[in-house]
Design an enzyme around this catalytic site. Structure first.
Site, PDB file in Angstrom:
ATOM      1  N   ARG A 115       0.939  -1.181  -0.174  1.00  0.00           N
ATOM      2  CA  ARG A 115       0.212  -0.039   0.002  1.00  0.00           C
ATOM      3  C   ARG A 115       0.838   1.239   0.009  1.00  0.00           C
ATOM      4  O   ARG A 115       1.780   1.424   0.915  1.00  0.00           O
ATOM      5  CB  ARG A 115      -1.009   0.024   1.218  1.00  0.00           C
ATOM      6  CG  ARG A 115      -1.756   1.328   1.114  1.00  0.00           C
ATOM      7  CD  ARG A 115      -2.889   0.962   2.013  1.00  0.00           C
ATOM      8  NE  ARG A 115      -3.587   2.417   2.124  1.00  0.00           N
ATOM      9  CZ  ARG A 115      -4.750   2.724   3.048  1.00  0.00           C
ATOM     10  NH1 ARG A 115      -5.081   1.717   3.746  1.00  0.00           N
ATOM     11  NH2 ARG A 115      -5.201   3.862   3.178  1.00  0.00           N
ATOM     12  N   ASP A 164      -9.141  -2.313   8.091  1.00  0.00           N
ATOM     13  CA  ASP A 164      -9.975  -1.682   9.188  1.00  0.00           C
ATOM     14  C   ASP A 164     -10.294  -2.562  10.391  1.00  0.00           C
ATOM     15  O   ASP A 164     -10.879  -3.601   9.932  1.00  0.00           O
ATOM     16  CB  ASP A 164     -11.131  -0.727   8.633  1.00  0.00           C
ATOM     17  CG  ASP A 164     -10.298   0.417   7.785  1.00  0.00           C
ATOM     18  OD1 ASP A 164      -9.365   0.860   7.797  1.00  0.00           O
ATOM     19  OD2 ASP A 164     -11.377   0.939   6.833  1.00  0.00           O
ATOM     20  N   ASP A 206      -6.681  -2.173   2.217  1.00  0.00           N
ATOM     21  CA  ASP A 206      -7.284  -1.568   3.382  1.00  0.00           C
ATOM     22  C   ASP A 206      -7.696  -2.587   4.282  1.00  0.00           C
ATOM     23  O   ASP A 206      -8.413  -3.317   4.011  1.00  0.00           O
ATOM     24  CB  ASP A 206      -8.223  -0.401   3.063  1.00  0.00           C
ATOM     25  CG  ASP A 206      -8.841   0.350   4.104  1.00  0.00           C
ATOM     26  OD1 ASP A 206      -7.890   0.850   4.812  1.00  0.00           O
ATOM     27  OD2 ASP A 206      -9.879   0.546   4.159  1.00  0.00           O
ATOM     28  N   ARG A 254      -6.583   2.089  -3.428  1.00  0.00           N
ATOM     29  CA  ARG A 254      -5.421   1.587  -2.474  1.00  0.00           C
ATOM     30  C   ARG A 254      -5.507  -0.157  -2.742  1.00  0.00           C
ATOM     31  O   ARG A 254      -6.432  -0.759  -3.316  1.00  0.00           O
ATOM     32  CB  ARG A 254      -5.785   1.571  -1.010  1.00  0.00           C
ATOM     33  CG  ARG A 254      -6.960   0.970  -0.420  1.00  0.00           C
ATOM     34  CD  ARG A 254      -8.246   1.382  -0.411  1.00  0.00           C
ATOM     35  NE  ARG A 254      -7.989   3.070  -0.040  1.00  0.00           N
ATOM     36  CZ  ARG A 254      -8.300   3.431   1.229  1.00  0.00           C
ATOM     37  NH1 ARG A 254      -8.494   2.440   2.102  1.00  0.00           N
ATOM     38  NH2 ARG A 254      -8.141   4.688   1.431  1.00  0.00           N
TER      39      ARG A 254
HETATM   40  P1  ATP Z   1     -11.960   4.924   6.703  1.00  0.00           P
HETATM   41  O1  ATP Z   1     -11.419   4.791   8.459  1.00  0.00           O
HETATM   42  O2  ATP Z   1     -12.981   5.883   7.002  1.00  0.00           O
HETATM   43  O3  ATP Z   1     -12.292   3.496   6.253  1.00  0.00           O
HETATM   44  P2  ATP Z   1      -9.509   4.606   5.424  1.00  0.00           P
HETATM   45  O4  ATP Z   1      -9.561   3.176   5.778  1.00  0.00           O
HETATM   46  O5  ATP Z   1      -9.631   4.851   3.796  1.00  0.00           O
HETATM   47  O6  ATP Z   1     -10.718   5.289   5.929  1.00  0.00           O
HETATM   48  P3  ATP Z   1      -6.961   5.051   6.170  1.00  0.00           P
HETATM   49  O7  ATP Z   1      -5.820   5.716   5.085  1.00  0.00           O
HETATM   50  O8  ATP Z   1      -6.704   3.500   5.917  1.00  0.00           O
HETATM   51  O9  ATP Z   1      -8.365   5.221   6.057  1.00  0.00           O
HETATM   52  O10 ATP Z   1      -6.379   5.588   7.390  1.00  0.00           O
HETATM   53  C1  ATP Z   1      -7.416   5.458   8.426  1.00  0.00           C
HETATM   54  C2  ATP Z   1      -7.003   6.155   9.695  1.00  0.00           C
HETATM   55  O11 ATP Z   1      -7.725   6.005  10.660  1.00  0.00           O
HETATM   56  C3  ATP Z   1      -5.611   5.694  10.087  1.00  0.00           C
HETATM   57  O12 ATP Z   1      -4.872   6.670  10.893  1.00  0.00           O
HETATM   58  C4  ATP Z   1      -5.919   4.766  11.145  1.00  0.00           C
HETATM   59  O13 ATP Z   1      -4.732   4.332  12.063  1.00  0.00           O
HETATM   60  C5  ATP Z   1      -7.091   5.409  11.847  1.00  0.00           C
HETATM   61  N1  ATP Z   1      -8.120   4.427  12.487  1.00  0.00           N
HETATM   62  C6  ATP Z   1      -8.588   4.854  13.608  1.00  0.00           C
HETATM   63  N2  ATP Z   1      -9.544   3.865  13.837  1.00  0.00           N
HETATM   64  C7  ATP Z   1      -9.257   2.738  13.024  1.00  0.00           C
HETATM   65  C8  ATP Z   1      -9.797   1.556  12.848  1.00  0.00           C
HETATM   66  N3  ATP Z   1     -10.788   1.167  13.840  1.00  0.00           N
HETATM   67  N4  ATP Z   1      -9.448   0.620  11.890  1.00  0.00           N
HETATM   68  C9  ATP Z   1      -8.547   1.121  11.155  1.00  0.00           C
HETATM   69  N5  ATP Z   1      -7.789   2.392  11.214  1.00  0.00           N
HETATM   70  C10 ATP Z   1      -8.481   3.216  12.165  1.00  0.00           C
HETATM   71 MG    MG Z   2     -11.372   2.119   5.102  1.00  0.00          MG
HETATM   72 MG    MG Z   3      -8.187   2.188   6.582  1.00  0.00          MG
END
Ligand code: ATP
Ligand code: MG
Ligand code: MG
Length: 383
Positions: free
Chosen positions: A99, A113, A111, A108
């Site tokens: 990534r 989460d 991802d 990406r």
């Molecule tokens: P979204 O969180 O809206 O899905 P994203 O996945 O595109 O957006 P990333 O670029 O992966 O966003 O960054 C997510 C940001 O949020 C990172 O700073 C990560 O550490 C933070 N974060 C906060 N809570 C979580 C979580 N529960 N899971 C993953 N990332 C998280």
């Molecule tokens: Mg996400």
């Molecule tokens: Mg994310």
């Protein structure tokens, strides 16, 4: 002291959302899920179907593929520590899958989460290793906290649909509805085309697999098909009986022997449905046990990912034509509880003859429905 102490590690059920829309997204997600299975201390407890989803937020980018995995992970001394450790591991996997730094919500490679961590509700500072890749281009992201549950999951069909595959009845902390209810609500809002299942996890392949979109071809099975037919039969049966019968053990060994025997007999009437090179359904017909003047549909199974693809229809059309070569009438039996299969047979002209209780699943008395159908090609005039 009374001998060895067995260390006990408490575990927490975590749900992780997976997404990708760059390069070979399906291949990346399959590899990412295999990597989750290999995470030290983690045990995978389930994996959703794979969904093709319309991008949310930044809509000018390719469709995503999304899925959700259920993991049991070490609880840690407290939820904040345990959840942070998992998030750090997830961010490490994102990096190892290439990534690159781009804006949040943009395209990406991978991802990962953290959606839920037991019943924890957290909003905590992240350690440096947990810093998002998007922080380099999006200072807002750098300031963001680790939030669990993931704050957006309730408004995202691309999360709720795969999560509902695994835990439809779950009421996440702070919610007043189940995951399935939330999924239905979001689906009404986003429409039926926003999030579409495209593949199922296959243990055999250690990957998500699904219909190619090409023609499904039914052929007579040969000895060379025995092992693959047994695997398809076993995986399909496990999917058909999920939730209505106990999970079986040792089914593959038994069915390998069954298919060897079927295919070794030149009089056998056995067929396979193929999509591309892959067997996706199996069929076996023969005389009805106890009354060889009638035919029987002994085996008809289709891999779950191909349910609704037309493979089952091709097989049952073949069954009717083949039965008609030798018999006027045929029988089949199906678990009474298998409503999906019963609808399929009823749609195809089979009528309930009787219900019976037979030992199945290692001797458990099980109610089965016996269906009958005339298989005469064209009913002759009454005489
Ligand atoms: P979204 O969180 O809206 O899905 P994203 O996945 O595109 O957006 P990333 O670029 O992966 O966003 O960054 C997510 C940001 O949020 C990172 O700073 C990560 O550490 C933070 N974060 C906060 N809570 C979580 C979580 N529960 N899971 C993953 N990332 C998280
Ligand atoms: Mg996400
Ligand atoms: Mg994310």
């Amino acid at each position: 002291m009374t001998g060895r102490e067995v260390p006990v590690t408490r575990h927490v059920r975590a749900y992780v959302g997976l997404g990708a829309n760059v390069g070979d997204a399906r291949g990346t997600l399959s590899a990412a899920f295999r990597a989750l299975m290999a995470l030290p201390g983690a045990r995978v407890r389930g994996i959703s179907r794979l969904y093709r989803t319309k991008p949310v937020g930044v809509t000018d980018q390719p469709d995503f593929l999304n899925a959700v995995a259920a993991l049991d992970v070490p609880a840690g001394p407290d939820a904040a520590t345990g959840a942070t450790a998992l998030l750090v591991a997830l961010k490490g996997l994102e990096r190892s899958f290439g990534r690159r730094r781009r804006g949040r919500w943009g395209p990406r490679e991978l991802d990962l989460d953290l959606l839920l961590f037991g019943r924890a509700r957290l909003a905590i500072e992240r350690p440096p290793e947990g810093t998002p890749l998007s922080a380099a281009v999006d200072p807002g992201a750098a300031a963001s906290l680790l939030e669990v549950q993931h704050p957006a999951m309730r408004d995202r069909l691309f999360v709720l649909a795969p999560l509902a595959d695994l835990a439809p009845g779950l009421v996440p902390p702070g919610w007043h509805e189940t995951v399935e209810t939330a999924r239905g609500r979001r689906e009404a809002e986003e429409g039926p085309d926003a999030v579409v299942p495209v593949a199922h996890w296959s243990e055999d392949d250690a990957a998500w697999v699904g219909p190619t979109g090409g023609p499904i071809v039914v052929d007579r099975a040969t000895m060379a098909d025995a092992d693959e037919a047994a695997r398809v039969h076993t995986a399909s049966a496990a999917a058909s009986y999920r939730g209505i019968a106990p999970p079986e053990r040792g089914g593959l060994a038994r069915r390998s022997a069954v298919w060897q025997e079927i295919l070794a007999d030149p009089a056998s009437r056995a067929f396979v449905a193929r999509d591309g090179g892959r067997i996706v359904g199996v069929l076996h017909l023969g005389p009805f046990r106890g009354d060889p003047s009638r035919g029987a549909l002994h085996i008809l199974y289709v891999l779950e990912a191909w349910w609704g693809s037309g493979a089952g229809q091709r097989l049952i059309d073949t069954a009717h034509a083949e039965l008609a070569r030798e018999w006027d009438e045929a029988f089949l039996t199906v678990l009474t509880a298998n409503a999906r299969a019963r609808r399929f047979y009823e749609r195809n002209g089979w009528r309930l003859a009787e219900t019976l209780v037979e030992p199945h699943f290692g001797g458990i008395p099980t109610e089965v429905a016996r269906y009958r159908r005339s298989v005469r090609p064209t009913p002759g005039p009454e005489r």
